[in-house]
Every structure is written in C-alpha cells, then in structure tokens.
Design a protein around this motif. Structure first.
Motif, PDB file in Angstrom:
ATOM      1  N   ARG A  18       0.805  -1.211   0.000  1.00 35.33           N
ATOM      2  CA  ARG A  18       0.000   0.000   0.000  1.00 35.33           C
ATOM      3  C   ARG A  18       0.847   1.275   0.000  1.00 35.33           C
ATOM      4  O   ARG A  18       0.458   2.281  -0.572  1.00 35.33           O
ATOM      5  CB  ARG A  18      -0.912   0.004   1.219  1.00 35.33           C
ATOM      6  CG  ARG A  18      -2.001   1.050   1.154  1.00 35.33           C
ATOM      7  CD  ARG A  18      -2.961   0.945   2.300  1.00 35.33           C
ATOM      8  NE  ARG A  18      -3.761  -0.267   2.173  1.00 35.33           N
ATOM      9  CZ  ARG A  18      -4.523  -0.751   3.128  1.00 35.33           C
ATOM     10  NH1 ARG A  18      -4.601  -0.149   4.280  1.00 35.33           N
ATOM     11  NH2 ARG A  18      -5.228  -1.842   2.931  1.00 35.33           N
ATOM     12  N   TYR A  19       2.013   1.239   0.637  1.00 36.16           N
ATOM     13  CA  TYR A  19       2.768   2.479   0.870  1.00 36.16           C
ATOM     14  C   TYR A  19       4.124   2.576   0.179  1.00 36.16           C
ATOM     15  O   TYR A  19       4.688   3.664   0.132  1.00 36.16           O
ATOM     16  CB  TYR A  19       2.963   2.703   2.378  1.00 36.16           C
ATOM     17  CG  TYR A  19       1.706   3.147   3.053  1.00 36.16           C
ATOM     18  CD1 TYR A  19       1.336   4.482   3.066  1.00 36.16           C
ATOM     19  CD2 TYR A  19       0.864   2.227   3.670  1.00 36.16           C
ATOM     20  CE1 TYR A  19       0.166   4.896   3.674  1.00 36.16           C
ATOM     21  CE2 TYR A  19      -0.308   2.632   4.275  1.00 36.16           C
ATOM     22  CZ  TYR A  19      -0.652   3.963   4.275  1.00 36.16           C
ATOM     23  OH  TYR A  19      -1.810   4.371   4.870  1.00 36.16           O
ATOM     24  N   LYS A  22       4.350   5.243  -2.624  1.00 40.87           N
ATOM     25  CA  LYS A  22       4.226   6.613  -2.119  1.00 40.87           C
ATOM     26  C   LYS A  22       5.536   7.062  -1.476  1.00 40.87           C
ATOM     27  O   LYS A  22       5.997   8.181  -1.709  1.00 40.87           O
ATOM     28  CB  LYS A  22       3.091   6.696  -1.092  1.00 40.87           C
ATOM     29  CG  LYS A  22       1.723   6.522  -1.692  1.00 40.87           C
ATOM     30  CD  LYS A  22       0.649   6.547  -0.634  1.00 40.87           C
ATOM     31  CE  LYS A  22      -0.709   6.277  -1.272  1.00 40.87           C
ATOM     32  NZ  LYS A  22      -1.776   6.290  -0.279  1.00 40.87           N
ATOM     33  N   ASN A  25       8.223   7.456  -4.303  1.00 39.71           N
ATOM     34  CA  ASN A  25       8.028   8.677  -5.093  1.00 39.71           C
ATOM     35  C   ASN A  25       8.397   9.929  -4.299  1.00 39.71           C
ATOM     36  O   ASN A  25       8.988  10.859  -4.843  1.00 39.71           O
ATOM     37  CB  ASN A  25       6.591   8.760  -5.599  1.00 39.71           C
ATOM     38  CG  ASN A  25       6.330   7.774  -6.710  1.00 39.71           C
ATOM     39  OD1 ASN A  25       7.229   7.398  -7.458  1.00 39.71           O
ATOM     40  ND2 ASN A  25       5.101   7.314  -6.816  1.00 39.71           N
ATOM     41  N   PHE A  26       8.055   9.937  -3.022  1.00 43.67           N
ATOM     42  CA  PHE A  26       8.444  11.048  -2.156  1.00 43.67           C
ATOM     43  C   PHE A  26       9.970  11.170  -2.121  1.00 43.67           C
ATOM     44  O   PHE A  26      10.530  12.255  -2.311  1.00 43.67           O
ATOM     45  CB  PHE A  26       7.883  10.815  -0.749  1.00 43.67           C
ATOM     46  CG  PHE A  26       8.480  11.691   0.314  1.00 43.67           C
ATOM     47  CD1 PHE A  26       8.196  13.044   0.347  1.00 43.67           C
ATOM     48  CD2 PHE A  26       9.322  11.168   1.285  1.00 43.67           C
ATOM     49  CE1 PHE A  26       8.736  13.864   1.335  1.00 43.67           C
ATOM     50  CE2 PHE A  26       9.865  11.975   2.270  1.00 43.67           C
ATOM     51  CZ  PHE A  26       9.575  13.320   2.297  1.00 43.67           C
ATOM     52  N   THR A  41      14.045   3.608   0.490  1.00 42.06           N
ATOM     53  CA  THR A  41      12.722   3.012   0.684  1.00 42.06           C
ATOM     54  C   THR A  41      12.840   1.673   1.401  1.00 42.06           C
ATOM     55  O   THR A  41      12.083   1.390   2.340  1.00 42.06           O
ATOM     56  CB  THR A  41      11.991   2.839  -0.661  1.00 42.06           C
ATOM     57  OG1 THR A  41      11.849   4.119  -1.282  1.00 42.06           O
ATOM     58  CG2 THR A  41      10.618   2.211  -0.474  1.00 42.06           C
ATOM     59  N   SER A  61       0.226   6.356   8.028  1.00 47.01           N
ATOM     60  CA  SER A  61       0.913   7.133   6.991  1.00 47.01           C
ATOM     61  C   SER A  61       1.808   8.204   7.616  1.00 47.01           C
ATOM     62  O   SER A  61       2.916   8.447   7.142  1.00 47.01           O
ATOM     63  CB  SER A  61      -0.077   7.760   6.017  1.00 47.01           C
ATOM     64  OG  SER A  61      -0.948   8.652   6.685  1.00 47.01           O
ATOM     65  N   PHE A  65       5.871   8.075   7.069  1.00 46.29           N
ATOM     66  CA  PHE A  65       6.509   9.229   6.433  1.00 46.29           C
ATOM     67  C   PHE A  65       7.504   9.906   7.377  1.00 46.29           C
ATOM     68  O   PHE A  65       8.508  10.454   6.928  1.00 46.29           O
ATOM     69  CB  PHE A  65       5.483  10.240   5.907  1.00 46.29           C
ATOM     70  CG  PHE A  65       5.062   9.958   4.487  1.00 46.29           C
ATOM     71  CD1 PHE A  65       5.802  10.422   3.425  1.00 46.29           C
ATOM     72  CD2 PHE A  65       3.929   9.206   4.229  1.00 46.29           C
ATOM     73  CE1 PHE A  65       5.440  10.159   2.111  1.00 46.29           C
ATOM     74  CE2 PHE A  65       3.546   8.936   2.922  1.00 46.29           C
ATOM     75  CZ  PHE A  65       4.299   9.405   1.864  1.00 46.29           C
ATOM     76  N   MET A 127       5.082  16.494  -0.331  1.00 43.65           N
ATOM     77  CA  MET A 127       4.132  15.748   0.498  1.00 43.65           C
ATOM     78  C   MET A 127       2.693  16.158   0.197  1.00 43.65           C
ATOM     79  O   MET A 127       1.818  15.304   0.066  1.00 43.65           O
ATOM     80  CB  MET A 127       4.435  15.954   1.988  1.00 43.65           C
ATOM     81  CG  MET A 127       5.574  15.111   2.486  1.00 43.65           C
ATOM     82  SD  MET A 127       5.643  15.027   4.288  1.00 43.65           S
ATOM     83  CE  MET A 127       6.597  16.476   4.669  1.00 43.65           C
ATOM     84  N   TYR A 130       2.264  16.389  -4.453  1.00 46.32           N
ATOM     85  CA  TYR A 130       2.608  15.182  -5.199  1.00 46.32           C
ATOM     86  C   TYR A 130       2.080  13.926  -4.515  1.00 46.32           C
ATOM     87  O   TYR A 130       1.630  13.006  -5.171  1.00 46.32           O
ATOM     88  CB  TYR A 130       4.119  15.052  -5.383  1.00 46.32           C
ATOM     89  CG  TYR A 130       4.702  15.992  -6.409  1.00 46.32           C
ATOM     90  CD1 TYR A 130       4.942  15.573  -7.707  1.00 46.32           C
ATOM     91  CD2 TYR A 130       5.005  17.304  -6.086  1.00 46.32           C
ATOM     92  CE1 TYR A 130       5.475  16.433  -8.650  1.00 46.32           C
ATOM     93  CE2 TYR A 130       5.533  18.172  -7.019  1.00 46.32           C
ATOM     94  CZ  TYR A 130       5.767  17.735  -8.297  1.00 46.32           C
ATOM     95  OH  TYR A 130       6.288  18.592  -9.226  1.00 46.32           O
ATOM     96  N   GLN A 131       2.171  13.883  -3.184  1.00 44.44           N
ATOM     97  CA  GLN A 131       1.742  12.695  -2.448  1.00 44.44           C
ATOM     98  C   GLN A 131       0.305  12.796  -1.949  1.00 44.44           C
ATOM     99  O   GLN A 131      -0.266  11.800  -1.529  1.00 44.44           O
ATOM    100  CB  GLN A 131       2.675  12.443  -1.257  1.00 44.44           C
ATOM    101  CG  GLN A 131       4.097  12.150  -1.654  1.00 44.44           C
ATOM    102  CD  GLN A 131       4.227  10.868  -2.453  1.00 44.44           C
ATOM    103  OE1 GLN A 131       3.603   9.882  -2.128  1.00 44.44           O
ATOM    104  NE2 GLN A 131       5.021  10.888  -3.495  1.00 44.44           N
ATOM    105  N   ILE A 133      -0.825  14.263   0.753  1.00 41.75           N
ATOM    106  CA  ILE A 133      -0.943  14.148   2.204  1.00 41.75           C
ATOM    107  C   ILE A 133      -1.619  15.413   2.735  1.00 41.75           C
ATOM    108  O   ILE A 133      -1.272  16.527   2.351  1.00 41.75           O
ATOM    109  CB  ILE A 133       0.441  13.948   2.853  1.00 41.75           C
ATOM    110  CG1 ILE A 133       1.090  12.666   2.312  1.00 41.75           C
ATOM    111  CG2 ILE A 133       0.322  13.876   4.363  1.00 41.75           C
ATOM    112  CD1 ILE A 133       2.516  12.461   2.785  1.00 41.75           C
TER     113      ILE A 133
END
Length: 168
Positions: A18-19, A22, A25-26, A41, A61, A65, A127, A130-131, A133
């Motif tokens: 799931r993460y 994300k 990409n961050f 990552t 999340s 993060f 964040m 793009y993400q 959040i």
C-alpha cells in the motif's frame, strides 16, 4: 500496523504494498536519484519492522513518512560528509542526460523550479501536492501545527510559481 507491532509480520506485506510507491516517489522527488530512493525506501520498511513496537496506534501514513524523513535526513547527512567518487559523478551525469531526453519541457521547468526551493519547502510541496498528504498529517510528520503547515505550503507554492515563471 497494530498486528505487526504485536508480532504478525505477514501483515507488513499489505502495508508495504500500500505504501512503498508513495514512499519511493516522495524520496525520488527529494533525492532525484532512482537507485538511492530505492535503497532508502528499503531502509524505511526495514526500520518500520525493526521499531514496530514504537508504533502507538496513530495514523500509519504519518508514522511511516516520519521514518522516511528521518532516513532521508540521515542519508543526506552521511552523503554530505563522505567524499564523492568520480564514477558517481559520471553515473549521475549519464542518468541526468537520459532523464533529460525522456522528460518534456514543462516537467523539466517544474523540476528546475522545485529544485530551487529550500529542502523544507520542497519537502512540504512534495508531500502535499505530489503525495496528496493532508495538512494535519503533514503537521504531525514535521512536528508543527496545521495552520503553520498551510501557511508554509502556500508560501512554498508561491515561490515555486515564481521560479517556474523565471525558467519559462
């Protein structure tokens, strides 16, 4: 994550699925280097498992993060103090040339403008924009208030717009 913190490590696979994109990409936006982003990552999820007992039933999340920010910061501090090798520069130059050919002009200008932002402003923009959040989650991640984060993101976007128009 509660089950993972209680020892059910099979549940980590679901969280990873799931993460991980994300987080990757961050980190890719922060490092601008695919290989380093992949390594960081992996380190993020390793630390999530290693420190699983530190998870305190909050929003996952925000917790993951926060780990990503800390691992990135650690990497950045280590790379700042380590000497650079010539083949690192050659590799980076080759990958930048390849990326340059593949990207369209608008994306290049946006990336240039994004790179002109300070690390903290760039991090907030990535964040939030793009993400995706939310402000309250970013506030929890960076240890600030939601109002302060909204203001900082707004100002960072304004700066980004100015840099983008200069490069256009």
């Amino acid at each position: 994550m509660i089950k993972v913190s209680q020892g059910d490590l099979d549940m980590m696979r679901m969280l990873f699925d799931r993460y991980h994109l994300k987080i990757f990409n961050f980190l890719l936006k922060m490092t601008r280097d695919r290989v380093i982003s992949q390594d960081i990552t992996q380190e993020v999820f390793y630390k999530a498992i290693k420190y699983k007992t530190s998870y305190k039933n909050g929003k996952f999340s925000s917790w993951i993060f926060t780990i990503a920010r800390n691992v990135f910061s650690d990497h950045y501090q280590k790379s700042k103090s380590s000497p650079k090798r010539l083949d690192d520069f050659e590799y980076k130059t080759m990958s930048e040339e390849t990326d340059h050919i593949e990207q369209n002009e608008v994306k290049q200008q946006l990336d240039q403008a994004l790179n002109q932002l300070s690390d903290s402003d760039r991090e907030l923009v990535i964040m939030n924009r793009y993400q995706g959040i939310k402000y309250n989650e970013i506030a929890e991640i960076v240890g600030s208030t939601e109002g302060a984060v909204k203001t900082k993101v707004h100002r960072a976007i304004h700066k980004l717009k100015g840099y983008y128009l200069q490069n256009a």
